[in-house]
Structures are given as C-alpha cells and as structure tokens.
Design an enzyme around this catalytic site. Structure first.
Site, PDB file in Angstrom:
ATOM      1  N   GLN A 221       1.063  -1.264   0.022  1.00 60.45           N
ATOM      2  CA  GLN A 221       0.140   0.042  -0.011  1.00 60.45           C
ATOM      3  C   GLN A 221       0.795   1.275   0.044  1.00 60.45           C
ATOM      4  O   GLN A 221       0.484   2.163  -0.546  1.00 60.45           O
ATOM      5  CB  GLN A 221      -1.151   0.037   1.124  1.00 60.45           C
ATOM      6  CG  GLN A 221      -2.026  -1.113   1.165  1.00 60.45           C
ATOM      7  CD  GLN A 221      -2.975  -0.973   2.440  1.00 60.45           C
ATOM      8  OE1 GLN A 221      -3.097  -0.090   3.116  1.00 60.45           O
ATOM      9  NE2 GLN A 221      -3.886  -2.100   2.336  1.00 60.45           N
TER      10      GLN A 221
ATOM     11  N   HIS B 176      -7.976  -1.961   6.798  1.00 57.03           N
ATOM     12  CA  HIS B 176      -7.054  -2.611   8.049  1.00 57.03           C
ATOM     13  C   HIS B 176      -6.258  -1.375   8.143  1.00 57.03           C
ATOM     14  O   HIS B 176      -5.721  -0.663   7.339  1.00 57.03           O
ATOM     15  CB  HIS B 176      -6.270  -3.842   7.652  1.00 57.03           C
ATOM     16  CG  HIS B 176      -5.497  -4.418   8.638  1.00 57.03           C
ATOM     17  ND1 HIS B 176      -5.868  -4.414   9.892  1.00 57.03           N
ATOM     18  CD2 HIS B 176      -4.104  -4.492   8.526  1.00 57.03           C
ATOM     19  CE1 HIS B 176      -4.687  -4.777  10.501  1.00 57.03           C
ATOM     20  NE2 HIS B 176      -3.816  -4.985   9.641  1.00 57.03           N
TER      21      HIS B 176
HETATM   22  N1  LIG Z   1      -8.270 -10.809   3.230  1.00 53.83           N
HETATM   23  C1  LIG Z   1      -9.455 -10.418   3.864  1.00 53.83           C
HETATM   24  O1  LIG Z   1     -10.498 -11.373   4.253  1.00 53.83           O
HETATM   25  C2  LIG Z   1      -9.010  -9.196   4.805  1.00 53.83           C
HETATM   26  C3  LIG Z   1      -8.331  -8.441   4.481  1.00 53.83           C
HETATM   27  N2  LIG Z   1      -8.151  -7.073   5.146  1.00 53.83           N
HETATM   28  C4  LIG Z   1      -7.548  -5.942   4.527  1.00 53.83           C
HETATM   29  O2  LIG Z   1      -8.196  -5.731   3.295  1.00 53.83           O
HETATM   30  C5  LIG Z   1      -6.851  -5.310   2.321  1.00 53.83           C
HETATM   31  C6  LIG Z   1      -6.521  -5.851   1.206  1.00 53.83           C
HETATM   32  O3  LIG Z   1      -6.380  -7.436   1.330  1.00 53.83           O
HETATM   33  P1  LIG Z   1      -6.736  -8.536   0.702  1.00 53.83           P
HETATM   34  O4  LIG Z   1      -8.135  -8.370  -0.151  1.00 53.83           O
HETATM   35  O5  LIG Z   1      -6.357  -9.848   1.295  1.00 53.83           O
HETATM   36  O6  LIG Z   1      -5.666  -8.544  -0.700  1.00 53.83           O
HETATM   37  P2  LIG Z   1      -5.368  -9.451  -1.854  1.00 53.83           P
HETATM   38  O7  LIG Z   1      -3.821 -10.014  -1.608  1.00 53.83           O
HETATM   39  O8  LIG Z   1      -6.631 -10.558  -1.721  1.00 53.83           O
HETATM   40  O9  LIG Z   1      -5.640  -8.756  -2.914  1.00 53.83           O
HETATM   41  C7  LIG Z   1      -4.889  -7.627  -3.250  1.00 53.83           C
HETATM   42  C8  LIG Z   1      -5.050  -6.734  -4.638  1.00 53.83           C
HETATM   43  O10 LIG Z   1      -4.511  -5.970  -4.936  1.00 53.83           O
HETATM   44  C9  LIG Z   1      -3.752  -5.993  -6.224  1.00 53.83           C
HETATM   45  N3  LIG Z   1      -2.409  -5.561  -6.119  1.00 53.83           N
HETATM   46  C10 LIG Z   1      -1.436  -6.008  -5.389  1.00 53.83           C
HETATM   47  N4  LIG Z   1      -0.297  -5.195  -5.879  1.00 53.83           N
HETATM   48  C11 LIG Z   1      -0.623  -4.319  -6.527  1.00 53.83           C
HETATM   49  C12 LIG Z   1      -0.155  -2.968  -6.997  1.00 53.83           C
HETATM   50  N5  LIG Z   1       1.271  -2.821  -7.008  1.00 53.83           N
HETATM   51  N6  LIG Z   1      -0.900  -2.255  -7.877  1.00 53.83           N
HETATM   52  C13 LIG Z   1      -2.359  -2.539  -8.308  1.00 53.83           C
HETATM   53  N7  LIG Z   1      -2.590  -3.730  -7.710  1.00 53.83           N
HETATM   54  C14 LIG Z   1      -2.110  -4.407  -6.935  1.00 53.83           C
HETATM   55  C15 LIG Z   1      -3.778  -7.696  -6.646  1.00 53.83           C
HETATM   56  O11 LIG Z   1      -3.816  -8.049  -7.862  1.00 53.83           O
HETATM   57  C16 LIG Z   1      -5.202  -7.967  -5.896  1.00 53.83           C
HETATM   58  O12 LIG Z   1      -6.078  -7.551  -6.642  1.00 53.83           O
HETATM   59  C17 LIG Z   1      -5.687  -5.349   3.437  1.00 53.83           C
HETATM   60  O13 LIG Z   1      -5.695  -4.093   3.817  1.00 53.83           O
HETATM   61  C18 LIG Z   1      -6.043  -6.222   4.316  1.00 53.83           C
HETATM   62  O14 LIG Z   1      -5.372  -6.186   5.608  1.00 53.83           O
HETATM   63  C19 LIG Z   1      -9.289  -6.735   5.756  1.00 53.83           C
HETATM   64  C20 LIG Z   1     -10.013  -7.740   6.385  1.00 53.83           C
HETATM   65  C21 LIG Z   1      -9.898  -8.923   5.982  1.00 53.83           C
HETATM   66 MG   LIG Z   2      -6.170  -9.106   8.961  1.00 49.44          MG
END
Ligand SMILES: NC(=O)C1=CN([C@@H]2O[C@H](COP(=O)(O)OP(=O)(O)OC[C@H]3O[C@@H](n4cnc5c(N)ncnc54)[C@H](O)[C@@H]3O)[C@@H](O)[C@H]2O)C=CC1
Ligand SMILES: [Mg+2]
Ligand SMILES: CC(=O)[C@](C)(O)C(=O)O
Ligand SMILES: [Mg+2]
Length: 329
Positions: free
Chosen positions: A84, A106
């Site tokens: 991020q 988060h």
């Molecule tokens: N996974 C979960 O269920 C939960 C996640 N969170 C929070 O939500 C946020 C996202 O987490 P997730 O959905 O798990 O992430 P993820 O890893 O599942 O998805 C990340 C997304 O960002 C994209 N991405 C990665 N690097 C990039 C870049 N340099 N430029 C553009 N796009 C890029 C990826 O292609 C993907 O589409 C985090 O802050 C996490 O802590 C919060 C609650 C639950």
């Molecule tokens: Mg978490």
C-alpha cells in the site's frame, strides 16, 4: 460501544460520489460487487493481471490505479498491506485532492506511519470482520459480515456518514457495525489472526494431527478428527457460543473439553499470546513484516512451502476428493 444498523446509515451520503476500490482481491472483489449491487458508483483501480481480467469479466469499470484515484471522491485501498505505501506514494497521493476520502479495511499503514495522508482529506476505515469471499457470499444470501468503522481524520465533517454509507453498501449494517480506532482495529486484528484465527488454529490442528499420526493412527482418521470436523464444531460456537456447542456434543466430549482443553492451551500459551501482543503494540511485528517484504519474503516463502508440503495437506486433498460436496465436476 456505538452500534450501527441499516437504519443508521444512508446510501444517499454517497450519492453522486465515485468510489474507487484499489485492488481486486479477496476484499476488493467482494466489496466492489456489493457496492455495485447496492447501486453505488464504483470503479476499480488495478494493475494489469489476473485480478484486472476478473474485474473486467465481472463487468466493472476498470482503470489503472492513478486514473481511478483521479476520478474518485472516495478511494478505498484494498491492496496487500505490504504494497500500500508504495502504490499510495506513486499512484494515489498525487490525486488525493481536498475533500476526498481515503479509506482502508485494515489500519496497518496508517497506524504504523507507512502512509501519512494530507490534512485536507477524510481518512476512514471500513473493515469487515471476515474474509473477503464471505463478505460477498453473505451479501448474496441477503445477510452481511459485521464491520468496524474508524475515523482518523474528519476534514469535511462528513467522514462518519461516508463510512457508514460505505459499510451499508457492502452489507455490514445488515449484521452490525461498531466504531473503533485505527489503533484498536490494527492491534486486535493482527493479534486475532496471529494467535487465534489463523496461526493459533493451524498450529493446533497440525499438533493434533502429528500427535495422532506419530502414535500410529491412520492419517485419514487424524484428518477427519482434527481438521474436517473443526468447521462443524466452530459453526456451533459461531451460532450460539460455547454453550450451544456443548449442548450439541456428547457429555463425554464436554467433560474432556473442559478438563483437558486448558492443559493444551495453558500457561505457556497465555505467555506466548502476551508476547505476540507486545510485538504488535511496540511495532516490532510491523517492522519485521516490512523488512521481510524488502528482501522478497524468505521466511514467508519457506514456511508457506513447508506447510504446503505437510502430510495433512496431501491427506486432506485426497479425502476431499472422495466427498461429492467438494467435487467440482
Ligand atoms: N483478506 C481478507 O479477508 C481481509 C483483508 N483485509 C484487508 O484488506 C486489504 C486487502 O487485502 P486482501 O483483499 O486480502 O488482498 P489480496 O492480496 O487478496 O488482493 C490484493 C489486490 O491488489 C492487487 N495488487 C497488488 N499489488 C498491486 C499493485 N502494486 N498495484 C495495483 N494492484 C495491486 C492484487 O492484484 C489484488 O487484486 C488489506 O489491507 C487487508 O489487511 C481486511 C479484512 C479481511
Ligand atoms: Mg487481518
Ligand atoms: C480475514 C481477516 O479478518 C484477516 C485474517 O484479518 C485477514 O485476512 O487479514
Ligand atoms: Mg481480520
């Protein structure tokens, strides 16, 4: 503690506003599709790749991150926590003009000072307390995953309304929305996923499996006992607490549960939990995770690979293939 439900939030507070969901992974896809189904103007900011293709396949308006940030009034950063800060600096910050709203699910990057937003924007959190895939699945079932909101900066005076409207848009107010702070969400979420939900549970299951297999019992028996049935037991706790689960299991199991459980998770575990929480509160964990990513995640990769090669994963795949409910034919 303030609790919010459907009637406490107004989607109208997002009327005429463009919401950019940055990232289309577990949370990004779930939240974006829910927002779209709620009639809100949502666009996706994403780099080229599988996620982008999925967003296009899902019929969403997809842009490069910087173009999405330029177009948006509300920018929800759903990138991996470790990515991020860099994407924010290079592709979001230049378009974060006055009165816009920067949003997270988060608090890691705000709480640990990896992202320091300008003073003339709102900075809020809407954090579902559940996996992104469940945020979508429960929404489609007409239900919702509880969510937390937090207001770090309220420049416009409307930050809380925007956060509540967004929480409603993703289905959170169908369950309950609680208000917290970036610090409290960050520290409790990191602790929960490390010591209980993910780290604690997988280590407990692995220990049980290895104990049974080490004593000569069939791996298949061990898998069904300590992993497959875990969901069925946890579902009962989810529905009605320990009492509900204990009402459903045998008295034999209940006696074993209440007398032997504390011997498995005893003083040493409590001490380890205190130590883990301290590492989170002092920033030690955050520093370790940030440095780990700077050297291409050697520990993350090695330990993940080791578990992928664990017998429990091999046995589990075999057993699941035997059950029609898991067959994808
Ligand atoms: N996974 C979960 O269920 C939960 C996640 N969170 C929070 O939500 C946020 C996202 O987490 P997730 O959905 O798990 O992430 P993820 O890893 O599942 O998805 C990340 C997304 O960002 C994209 N991405 C990665 N690097 C990039 C870049 N340099 N430029 C553009 N796009 C890029 C990826 O292609 C993907 O589409 C985090 O802050 C996490 O802590 C919060 C609650 C639950
Ligand atoms: Mg978490
Ligand atoms: C799904 C969730 O709430 C976690 C475990 O905190 C996460 O994926 O970061
Ligand atoms: Mg969590």
């Amino acid at each position: 503690m303030e609790k919010y439900y459907e009637s406490d939030a107004d989607l109208g507070d997002l009327a005429g506003k463009t919401i950019a969901v940055i990232g289309y992974g577990s949370q990004g896809r779930g939240q974006a599709l829910n927002l779209k189904d709620s009639g809100l103007d949502v666009i996706i900011g994403i780099r080229p790749g599988k996620s982008r293709e999925q967003a296009e396949k899902d019929g969403l308006s997809v842009f490069d991150v910087s173009e999405a940030a330029r177009r948006a009034d509300v920018i929800q950063i759903l990138l991996p926590d470790e990515n991020q800060a860099q994407v924010y600096k290079n592709e979001i910050m230049p378009y974060l003009s006055e009165n816009k709203c920067l949003m997270f699910s988060h608090g890691f990057n705000i709480h640990y000072g990896q992202i320091i937003p300008p003073k003339d924007v709102d900075v809020v959190m809407v954090a579902p307390k559940g996996p992104g895939h469940m945020v979508r699945r429960t929404f489609e079932e007409g239900k919702g995953v509880p969510a937390l909101i937090a207001i770090e900066q309220d420049y416009t005076g409307n930050a809380k309304k925007i956060a509540l409207a967004y929480a409603k848009g993703i289905g959170g107010t169908r369950a309950v929305v609680l208000e917290t702070s970036f610090r409290e969400e960050t520290e409790t979420d990191l602790f929960g996923e490390q010591a209980v939900l993910c780290g604690g549970v997988t280590s407990l299951i692995k220990a049980g499996f290895e104990t049974l297999v080490g004593a000569g019992y069939a791996p298949e028996m061990a898998y069904l006992e300590v992993l497959h049935e875990m969901k069925l037991i946890v579902d009962l706790i989810y529905e009605g607490g320990f009492t509900n689960m204990r009402d459903s299991i045998s008295n034999t199991a209940q006696y074993g549960d209440i007398t032997r459980g504390p011997r498995v998770v005893g003083k040493e575990s409590y001490e380890a939990m205190d130590e883990i929480l301290c590492e989170i509160q002092t920033g030690e964990f955050a520093k370790e995770w940030i440095l780990e990513n700077m050297v291409n995640r050697p520990v993350f990769n090695a330990l993940t690979r080791s578990d992928e090669e664990h017998l429990i994963e091999e046995v589990g795949a075999e057993i699941r293939s035997m059950m029609p409910q898991f067959r994808k034919d």
